[in-house]
Design a protein around this motif. Sequence first.
Motif, PDB file in Angstrom:
ATOM      1  N   ALA A 247       0.872  -1.292  -0.109  1.00 25.78           N
ATOM      2  CA  ALA A 247       0.114  -0.049   0.017  1.00 25.78           C
ATOM      3  C   ALA A 247       0.969   1.343  -0.057  1.00 25.78           C
ATOM      4  O   ALA A 247       0.662   2.316  -0.662  1.00 25.78           O
ATOM      5  N   ASP A 248       1.678   1.232   0.839  1.00 29.43           N
ATOM      6  CA  ASP A 248       2.947   2.461   0.999  1.00 29.43           C
ATOM      7  C   ASP A 248       3.483   2.590  -0.373  1.00 29.43           C
ATOM      8  O   ASP A 248       3.703   3.881  -1.076  1.00 29.43           O
ATOM      9  N   ARG A 249       3.919   1.369  -1.213  1.00 30.14           N
ATOM     10  CA  ARG A 249       4.480   1.647  -2.362  1.00 30.14           C
ATOM     11  C   ARG A 249       3.595   2.273  -3.607  1.00 30.14           C
ATOM     12  O   ARG A 249       3.914   3.002  -4.219  1.00 30.14           O
ATOM     13  N   ILE A 250       2.350   1.897  -3.565  1.00 29.07           N
ATOM     14  CA  ILE A 250       1.401   2.475  -4.580  1.00 29.07           C
ATOM     15  C   ILE A 250       1.159   4.077  -4.007  1.00 29.07           C
ATOM     16  O   ILE A 250       1.128   4.645  -5.252  1.00 29.07           O
ATOM     17  N   LEU A 251       0.984   4.344  -2.849  1.00 30.30           N
ATOM     18  CA  LEU A 251       0.664   5.596  -2.522  1.00 30.30           C
ATOM     19  C   LEU A 251       1.998   6.612  -2.831  1.00 30.30           C
ATOM     20  O   LEU A 251       1.914   7.704  -3.328  1.00 30.30           O
ATOM     21  N   ARG A 252       3.350   5.895  -2.785  1.00 28.88           N
ATOM     22  CA  ARG A 252       4.333   6.699  -3.240  1.00 28.88           C
ATOM     23  C   ARG A 252       4.446   6.976  -4.745  1.00 28.88           C
ATOM     24  O   ARG A 252       4.737   8.044  -5.136  1.00 28.88           O
ATOM     25  N   GLU A 253       3.955   6.072  -5.469  1.00 26.67           N
ATOM     26  CA  GLU A 253       3.516   6.336  -6.898  1.00 26.67           C
ATOM     27  C   GLU A 253       2.648   7.549  -7.144  1.00 26.67           C
ATOM     28  O   GLU A 253       2.716   8.283  -8.467  1.00 26.67           O
ATOM     29  N   HIS A 254       1.929   7.792  -6.282  1.00 21.60           N
ATOM     30  CA  HIS A 254       0.930   9.016  -6.359  1.00 21.60           C
ATOM     31  C   HIS A 254       1.263  10.174  -5.492  1.00 21.60           C
ATOM     32  O   HIS A 254       0.398  10.798  -5.243  1.00 21.60           O
ATOM     33  N   GLY A 255       2.538  10.179  -5.239  1.00 15.88           N
ATOM     34  CA  GLY A 255       2.888  11.163  -4.536  1.00 15.88           C
ATOM     35  C   GLY A 255       2.941  11.536  -3.051  1.00 15.88           C
ATOM     36  O   GLY A 255       2.927  12.559  -2.421  1.00 15.88           O
ATOM     37  N   THR A 256       2.313  10.307  -2.373  1.00 18.64           N
ATOM     38  CA  THR A 256       2.148  10.474  -0.954  1.00 18.64           C
ATOM     39  C   THR A 256       2.452   9.164  -0.200  1.00 18.64           C
ATOM     40  O   THR A 256       3.270   8.633  -0.770  1.00 18.64           O
ATOM     41  N   ARG A 257       2.073   8.925   1.132  1.00 18.70           N
ATOM     42  CA  ARG A 257       2.603   7.792   1.936  1.00 18.70           C
ATOM     43  C   ARG A 257       1.579   7.273   2.469  1.00 18.70           C
ATOM     44  O   ARG A 257       0.521   7.908   3.178  1.00 18.70           O
ATOM     45  N   LEU A 258       1.727   6.096   3.129  1.00  9.32           N
ATOM     46  CA  LEU A 258       0.865   5.449   4.126  1.00  9.32           C
ATOM     47  C   LEU A 258       1.442   6.004   5.140  1.00  9.32           C
ATOM     48  O   LEU A 258       2.331   5.562   5.682  1.00  9.32           O
ATOM     49  N   ILE A 259       0.740   6.371   6.249  1.00  9.16           N
ATOM     50  CA  ILE A 259       0.891   7.096   7.446  1.00  9.16           C
ATOM     51  C   ILE A 259       0.633   6.043   8.739  1.00  9.16           C
ATOM     52  O   ILE A 259       1.243   6.254   9.675  1.00  9.16           O
ATOM     53  N   SER A 260      -0.333   5.033   8.431  1.00  6.55           N
ATOM     54  CA  SER A 260      -0.771   4.307   9.580  1.00  6.55           C
ATOM     55  C   SER A 260      -1.444   3.082   9.174  1.00  6.55           C
ATOM     56  O   SER A 260      -1.857   2.854   8.229  1.00  6.55           O
ATOM     57  N   ASN A 261      -1.361   2.153  10.235  1.00  5.60           N
ATOM     58  CA  ASN A 261      -1.873   0.954   9.986  1.00  5.60           C
ATOM     59  C   ASN A 261      -2.726   0.386  11.462  1.00  5.60           C
ATOM     60  O   ASN A 261      -1.805   0.434  12.457  1.00  5.60           O
ATOM     61  N   GLN A 262      -3.878   0.285  11.483  1.00  8.74           N
ATOM     62  CA  GLN A 262      -4.517   0.352  12.799  1.00  8.74           C
ATOM     63  C   GLN A 262      -4.720  -1.191  13.197  1.00  8.74           C
ATOM     64  O   GLN A 262      -5.493  -2.055  12.116  1.00  8.74           O
ATOM     65  N   VAL A 263      -4.059  -1.998  14.093  1.00 10.91           N
ATOM     66  CA  VAL A 263      -4.355  -3.358  14.615  1.00 10.91           C
ATOM     67  C   VAL A 263      -4.381  -3.521  15.751  1.00 10.91           C
ATOM     68  O   VAL A 263      -4.227  -2.744  16.745  1.00 10.91           O
ATOM     69  N   GLN A 264      -4.818  -4.689  16.185  1.00 10.36           N
ATOM     70  CA  GLN A 264      -4.895  -4.982  17.665  1.00 10.36           C
ATOM     71  C   GLN A 264      -3.656  -5.107  18.132  1.00 10.36           C
ATOM     72  O   GLN A 264      -2.741  -6.045  17.882  1.00 10.36           O
ATOM     73  N   ILE A 265      -3.241  -4.374  19.362  1.00  8.40           N
ATOM     74  CA  ILE A 265      -2.043  -4.538  20.271  1.00  8.40           C
ATOM     75  C   ILE A 265      -2.381  -4.453  21.702  1.00  8.40           C
ATOM     76  O   ILE A 265      -3.030  -3.349  21.976  1.00  8.40           O
ATOM     77  N   ASN A 266      -1.982  -5.257  22.462  1.00  6.75           N
ATOM     78  CA  ASN A 266      -2.269  -5.009  23.899  1.00  6.75           C
ATOM     79  C   ASN A 266      -1.322  -5.953  24.605  1.00  6.75           C
ATOM     80  O   ASN A 266      -0.611  -6.864  23.915  1.00  6.75           O
ATOM     81  N   LEU A 267      -1.040  -5.874  26.158  1.00  6.82           N
ATOM     82  CA  LEU A 267      -0.236  -7.002  26.629  1.00  6.82           C
ATOM     83  C   LEU A 267      -0.789  -8.392  26.399  1.00  6.82           C
ATOM     84  O   LEU A 267       0.123  -9.422  26.508  1.00  6.82           O
TER      85      LEU A 267
END
Length: 322
Positions: free
Chosen positions: A165-185
């Motif tokens: 996804a980040d690679r594709i967005l780079r091709e369009h002059g922008t970047r992927l800034i986040s990925n929302q995933v489950q994280i906890n102890l």
Amino acid sequence: MIATRVLGSSDIEVTPIGLGCMQFAGPGLVAQFYPELDGTTTDGVVKAALDSGITWFDTAEMYGGGHSERALTTSLRAAGTTPGDISIATKWTPMGRTATNIGRTIDTRITALQGFPIDLYQIHQPFGSLSSVARQVRAMARLRSEGKIAYVGVSNFSARQMERADRILREHGTRLISNQVQINLLHRKIEDDGVLETARRLGITLIAYSPLKSGLLTGKFHDSPDLIGAVRPIRKTLGGFNTRTLTRTAPLIDELWKLARAYGATPAQVALAWLIGYYGDTVVAIPGASKPHQAAELGAAMNLRLTDTELSRLAELSAPLN
């Protein structure tokens, strides 16, 4: 003053903890997880979050088909907050849709947010769409080029999907800034599946949902096991609310209580402090709150700094539980 963090390569500065707004969804599927909140309660939760220092809110189209977005922004207005004062992240729902739906429905999202801009627009999940993820990401890039959203994010993406996804967005002059995933102890999968390493390498922020494991890390169910009976079925299943889980996790909860007493805090605050401390600036969290005092407690957790020894001890105790 709470130190802020920048989401990925964007210019969006956020507090380490934001407020997840799934609980504002109203009637429907989400009601199977949490009870429906009235407007007065929602106003109180949002106001308490703002007063505690929280500067951003995460919602989604899936949360009541716009109900959560409208409830959130109505409460923000009631609190005297205006566009630009805070940041809002929302999500597009892929299920049964093609990528062209992203452009067709963006004005509906903008309307639901009632004048508050979309600072971060996320693809809610990498499956369920009738189009490829690549087409979805390109559609998101077009929205940014049109000025309808500020930045692009994703949710529940694997390391490989995130990198593509980040690679594709780079091709369009922008970047992927986040990925929302489950994280906890009790859910540290990012350490083994490449997501954490990839995020750090690409400069992408991970947004931790379910940071308290649906409430299991608050300690209240360990103190009063009978409370499990009142947990709604889907939440009970996904959170693993049962006697065996309570027994297995008891040593970890005991340590959370020990640290909570030492710091004059709660186990939930300690668990959140671990999450935003252990992974450094790469991880921010979006716990939810259905009562004003809970929102205030979440914000106060940002002021709790655990020592390296304490961070490591909690990681050590939680490792066998993952």
